[in-house]
Design an enzyme around this catalytic site. Structure first.
Site, short mmCIF file in Angstrom:
data_model
loop_
_atom_site.label_atom_id
_atom_site.label_comp_id
_atom_site.label_asym_id
_atom_site.label_seq_id
_atom_site.Cartn_x
_atom_site.Cartn_y
_atom_site.Cartn_z
N GLY A 190 0.85 -1.18 -0.01
CA GLY A 190 -0.05 0.10 0.12
C GLY A 190 0.96 1.48 0.01
O GLY A 190 0.32 2.29 -0.73
N CYS A 216 3.69 6.60 17.44
CA CYS A 216 5.32 6.63 18.50
C CYS A 216 6.17 6.94 17.65
O CYS A 216 6.52 6.70 16.73
CB CYS A 216 5.31 5.12 18.87
SG CYS A 216 6.41 5.02 20.13
#
Length: 375
Positions: A68, A319
């Site tokens: 993707g 993160c």
């Protein structure tokens, strides 16, 4: 382990593994002209035809990628470069505020990016999209199903508005293929990217559907494989795996929609009933993704406590350098930083069962209580 993180990666399905095992030791480069090469080329082209048939495309419109991210990059960067080459004034790109980083990050490399907002349900602000679209827009890119919340965007409306000003329209359909009906030809889309490993296929293969009249600029250099858009030796074995995963997902779509909708309702009812103040993020969503806000916690704490109890899920936050950050998607939906940092994502796949949901619900109250005490 109870695995509820299929939106990140879904386990390889047995039928996909079998399809790949039957061809993985065959020798030959699909670009070679000898018999072994021709046999590998036949596998590659059979896979391409299978994917095209399942997704309502022409085989020539199926361009194999590594997944993707590469497909998104090629559609946005390559699409914008192609439009600018023909018209130097058409350099802007329009994206939604809740795109995957594979779209948002690359669009920031371009001279002009326009970001359309979403409402508190995650739905695209179509009036604002209209204001952002004009004859200077090269590509409009809007994710079909959000990877964090499962929110479904009105892609038909995006296509109509984009084409009205002459823009190419792309969608990241990584979470849509196999979970919603996808008919590329009828959709009017110019570009559509998806990947295998969200469908029970192998990691490292995906495809960008490219309407035959559309020609993005290649981002790599070398051979003339994949319509001159992706140079390099084609991996026929992975292509066979992708085709098998798409075939299975599309074939199961109707039944899985009903089944996963039931699992989703079971999970939502259970979480809201067990955790005071819990709520669901997102309005109209795909049945395979549930994003839940849990008050008074850091989502990462709950996730790790569930992990220790044998239940795997993910958070709705990012993160960076080991420091948790609030989810950009939820911030764009108007959530506060604390609300955006207290979201958990549960996602289903072909192997998910009611027992998985029940194990989550059994472990969740203790995990939330301990996380709230540590907050």
């Amino acid at each position: 382990m109870t695995y509820l993180d299929h939106a990140a990666s879904s386990p390889l399905l047995p039928e996909v593994a079998e399809a790949m095992a039957a061809v993985q030791f065959a020798v030959g480069n699909p670009s070679s002209l000898h018999a072994s090469g021709r046999r590998r080329r036949a596998l590659l082209e059979d896979a391409r035809e299978s994917i095209a048939a399942d997704l309502g495309a022409s085989p020539i419109e199926v361009v194999f990628t590594s997944g993707g991210t590469e497909g998104d990059n090629l559609a946005v960067l390559g699409g914008q470069a192609a439009r600018v080459a023909r018209d130097s004034a058409r350099e802007a790109v329009v994206v939604s505020a809740t795109e995957h980083p594979a779209v948002l990050a690359v669009s920031k490399k371009l001279p002009e990016v326009r970001v359309a907002s979403v409402d508190d349900s995650g739905a695209l602000n179509l009036d604002e999209l209209d204001r952002l679209l004009d004859e200077r827009v090269a590509v409009a890119s809007v994710m079909w199903v959000n990877n964090e919340t499962g929110v479904i965007q009105p892609i038909d409306e995006v296509v109509a508005r984009g084409h009205a000003v002459g823009a190419w329209v792309h969608t990241d359909a990584v979470q849509a293929v196999g979970h919603l009906p996808v008919v590329f030809g009828a959709s009017g889309l110019d570009l559509l990217s998806f990947t295998a490993h969200k469908l029970g296929g192998p990691v490292g293969i995906g495809a960008l559907l490219v309407r035959r009249e559309v020609a993005p600029v290649a981002l790599g250099f070398g051979g003339s494989q994949e319509r001159d858009l992706r140079p390099g030796t084609s991996n026929a074995t992975l292509a066979v795996g992708l085709a098998a995963a798409v075939r299975g997902a599309v074939g199961r779509l109707e039944a899985e929609t009903v089944r996963l909708s039931g699992l989703r309702a079971r999970l939502v009812d259970g979480v809201v009933g067990l955790v005071s103040g819990a709520s669901v993020n997102g309005g109209v969503t795909s049945p395979n993704i549930v994003n839940v806000y849990v008050p008074g916690v850091r989502a990462g704490d709950v996730m790790m406590l569930l992990d220790a109890a044998g239940v795997e899920c993910s958070t709705g936050s990012a993160c960076h350098a080991g420091v948790p950050q609030p989810s950009d998607v939820l911030l764009a939906m108007g959530r506060t930083p604390q609300e955006a940092s207290g979201a958990l994502r549960f996602s289903f796949g072909a192997q998910s069962t009611e027992a998985d949901v029940d194990r989550l619900l059994a472990a969740l109250p203790d995990a939330v209580s301990r996380a709230q005490a540590a907050f």
